[in-house]
Design a protein around this motif. Structure first.
Motif, PDB file in Angstrom:
ATOM      1  N   THR A 100       3.088  -2.961   0.203  1.00 10.83           N
ATOM      2  CA  THR A 100       3.530  -4.320   0.517  1.00 10.83           C
ATOM      3  C   THR A 100       4.004  -4.400   1.962  1.00 10.83           C
ATOM      4  O   THR A 100       4.808  -3.573   2.411  1.00 10.83           O
ATOM      5  CB  THR A 100       4.675  -4.762  -0.411  1.00 10.83           C
TER       6      THR A 100
ATOM      7  N   PHE B 217      12.253  -1.238  -0.483  1.00  8.76           N
ATOM      8  CA  PHE B 217      11.374  -1.319  -1.655  1.00  8.76           C
ATOM      9  C   PHE B 217      11.834  -2.401  -2.630  1.00  8.76           C
ATOM     10  O   PHE B 217      11.011  -3.055  -3.284  1.00  8.76           O
ATOM     11  CB  PHE B 217      11.282   0.046  -2.348  1.00  8.76           C
ATOM     12  N   ALA B 218      13.130  -2.605  -2.738  1.00 10.01           N
ATOM     13  CA  ALA B 218      13.634  -3.683  -3.596  1.00 10.01           C
ATOM     14  C   ALA B 218      13.213  -5.046  -3.053  1.00 10.01           C
ATOM     15  O   ALA B 218      12.818  -5.943  -3.812  1.00 10.01           O
ATOM     16  CB  ALA B 218      15.160  -3.589  -3.706  1.00 10.01           C
TER      17      ALA B 218
ATOM     18  N   ALA C 105      10.574  -5.566  -1.188  1.00  8.91           N
ATOM     19  CA  ALA C 105       9.128  -5.660  -1.370  1.00  8.91           C
ATOM     20  C   ALA C 105       8.778  -6.117  -2.780  1.00  8.91           C
ATOM     21  O   ALA C 105       7.844  -6.915  -2.983  1.00  8.91           O
ATOM     22  CB  ALA C 105       8.475  -4.314  -1.068  1.00  8.91           C
ATOM     23  N   GLU C 106       9.523  -5.645  -3.766  1.00  8.22           N
ATOM     24  CA  GLU C 106       9.259  -6.050  -5.153  1.00  8.22           C
ATOM     25  C   GLU C 106       9.526  -7.535  -5.349  1.00  8.22           C
ATOM     26  O   GLU C 106       8.733  -8.248  -5.989  1.00  8.22           O
ATOM     27  CB  GLU C 106      10.129  -5.222  -6.102  1.00  8.22           C
ATOM     28  N   ILE C 107      10.637  -8.045  -4.787  1.00  9.01           N
ATOM     29  CA  ILE C 107      10.961  -9.472  -4.930  1.00  9.01           C
ATOM     30  C   ILE C 107       9.940 -10.331  -4.195  1.00  9.01           C
ATOM     31  O   ILE C 107       9.495 -11.362  -4.696  1.00  9.01           O
ATOM     32  CB  ILE C 107      12.382  -9.742  -4.411  1.00  9.01           C
TER      33      ILE C 107
ATOM     34  N   GLY D  34       6.819  -9.558  -3.518  1.00 10.16           N
ATOM     35  CA  GLY D  34       5.560  -9.532  -4.255  1.00 10.16           C
ATOM     36  C   GLY D  34       5.578 -10.471  -5.449  1.00 10.16           C
ATOM     37  O   GLY D  34       4.589 -11.159  -5.732  1.00 10.16           O
ATOM     38  N   THR D  35       6.703 -10.498  -6.167  1.00  8.03           N
ATOM     39  CA  THR D  35       6.825 -11.411  -7.312  1.00  8.03           C
ATOM     40  C   THR D  35       6.758 -12.863  -6.865  1.00  8.03           C
ATOM     41  O   THR D  35       6.112 -13.706  -7.506  1.00  8.03           O
ATOM     42  CB  THR D  35       8.146 -11.149  -8.050  1.00  8.03           C
TER      43      THR D  35
END
Length: 479
Positions: free
Chosen positions: A206, A323-324, A326-328, A330-331
């Motif tokens: 991401t 990374f946290a 990137a996860e949000i 991406g969602t």
């Protein structure tokens, strides 16, 4: 010296259309060459285009007046005038275009996105294009229309996935400098950051952008400090990151109170309630900072915040944070509906099916005609040419303006205004009993515009005209 500008007022003026040409072809042994006047050229447009290489509106801050070139007039021998050249103005990605009243005209997002800020005027038709079976050699041409001129406001809203918000000197610039390759100014005094900084972060597969928004203080949503100037830069972000200073030297501040104050400013600004929040307890490399982070973390987690501890100096906690985020991000990207990059607001004008309206203006005591066609025809008319004025009367009559005036209660001699109050053409209305090319005299004349004559005089003039024509025929000898 100012190096970053995110709001400017721009005065744009499109090019005027070129005038049509009234010309009659003349050549030896061709006495009836016919009309050959060419059309005028179109005026240039003013076009806004997104260029991602540009990050500021500074250029328009120094020179806010921009004008496209005019179209060239037509000429004889059916030569049309040259079109005006479009004026292309490059703007940063994320520029919002507003009118003077604050209404959004366009939201420009994405490389190459365009918006026509000023429409060039149409070129006037030459008399060759106006000729017909009944109007064989018009002695007039249409004027070119003036280009659109208006004042617009450009506002830049940073296009980023993550926004770092917090008090001045909370360590936002330090975080963005270690999370990305951005190199913002960093110093140990408040308001070091005076402009938003952008950085690109790669976390696994991401890639996302992160913005360092200048420091907020209490009252920012009402204009205190720099907050009101830069709060707009968090509007497009998918996630807000509260950067809390756990090692502040100010005795009257603590991280939890700072969080509450910033949240209140975001609430008053509005429109950000649905954005997920993350809390970063910064400066834990300082012993007192780590102790304070351990104390307040349970309270923040009890409120539902996802909390991370980090140190830009020691470079600890950064991988987990990136990374946290990137996860949000991406969602948020997956949930966002696919849409066109250009968002243009269309507000059609309210007119009836005829394309114009007739209302009575009691203040001016005139019947006011409003509509795109009548107003455009008035702008194209040369009122120094009687035939051109007669042609305008024919067009209005065919459109149904005279019938609408009668239905509205207008009587002969009443004032009629075509157009807005500022640019209206006002005349005393006389209902036309006859219309069309049969009312024409010599080129450039129209009998309807002459002073009314008694009926007996009109009959005598008609008989005299017939006698003259018969006399010319009797005297004609081709041999």
């Amino acid at each position: 010296m100012t190096t970053f500008v995110d709001r400017v007022e721009l005065h744009v003026a499109a090019g005027n259309g070129g005038h049509g040409c009234a010309s009659v072809h003349r050549e030896k042994f061709k006495p009836l060459g016919g009309p050959d006047g060419g059309n005028g050229g179109r005026g240039g447009d003013v076009i806004l285009v997104v260029d991602q290489a540009i990050t500021t509106l500074l250029e328009y801050h120094h020179s806010p007046h921009r004008k496209a070139t005019n179209g060239q007039p037509g000429a004889g021998d059916n030569r049309s005038g040259k079109d005006g050249q479009d004026l292309v103005l490059t703007v940063p990605d994320g520029t919002v275009v507003l009118d003077k009243e604050g209404n959004v005209l366009a939201d420009l997002v994405g490389q190459g996105t365009t918006f026509v800020a000023g429409q060039g005027g149409r070129g006037g038709l030459g008399n060759a294009a106006l000729s017909s079976a009944r109007r064989k050699a018009p002695g007039f041409a249409l004027l070119g229309e003036p280009g659109e001129a208006r004042d617009i406001v450009l506002e830049l809203k940073t296009v980023a996935d993550v926004a770092l918000v917090g008090y001045p000197s909370a360590g936002k610039s330090s975080l963005i400098s270690v999370l990305s390759a951005a190199k913002p100014k960093i110093a140990d005094y408040p308001f070091t950051t005076l402009v938003p900084n952008l950085g690109v972060v790669t976390a696994g597969s991401t890639v996302y952008t992160i913005a360092d928004v200048p420091g907020l203080i209490p009252g920012a949503s009402q204009g205190r400090g720099l907050g009101l100037e830069f709060l707009r830069h968090v509007e497009r972000c998918s996630v807000l990151v509260h950067v809390l200073d756990t090692a502040t030297l100010e005795s009257d501040r603590d991280p939890v109170t700072d969080l509450d104050i910033i949240e209140e400013e975001l609430r008053q600004y509005g429109g950000l309630e649905d954005r997920p929040r993350i809390v970063v307890l910064n400066k834990i490399d300082i012993p007192d900072g780590q102790d304070l982070a351990d104390m307040i973390r349970p309270d923040l987690e009890a409120r539902g915040y996802q909390v991370f501890e980090a140190s830009a100096v020691a470079r600890t906690g950064l991988k987990e944070l990136s990374f946290a985020l990137a996860e949000i991000v991406g969602t948020a990207r997956a949930a966002k509906p696919k849409e066109e990059s250009t968002r243009i607001v269309i507000r059609p004008k309210a007119v009836d099916e005829a394309g114009f309206t007739v209302t009575y203006d009691e203040a001016e005591e005139v019947y006011r005609v409003r509509g795109e066609k009548p107003e455009r025809w008035v702008r194209q008319t040369d009122f120094n040419n009687d035939e051109a004025v007669g042609y305008l009367a024919d067009r209005l009559n065919r459109l149904g303006v005279e019938d609408a005036l009668m239905k509205a209660g207008a009587r002969g001699g009443d004032g009629v205004a075509i157009g807005s109050e500022e640019n209206a053409v006002v005349f005393d209305w006389e209902p036309s009993m006859m219309a069309g090319a049969e009312m024409l005299g010599r080129r450039g004349e129209d009998h309807r515009l002459e002073a009314p004559r008694p009926a007996a005089q009109r009959r005598r003039d008609r008989d005299a005209s017939r006698d003259d024509a018969q006399r010319e025929y009797d005297e004609f000898d081709p041999f």
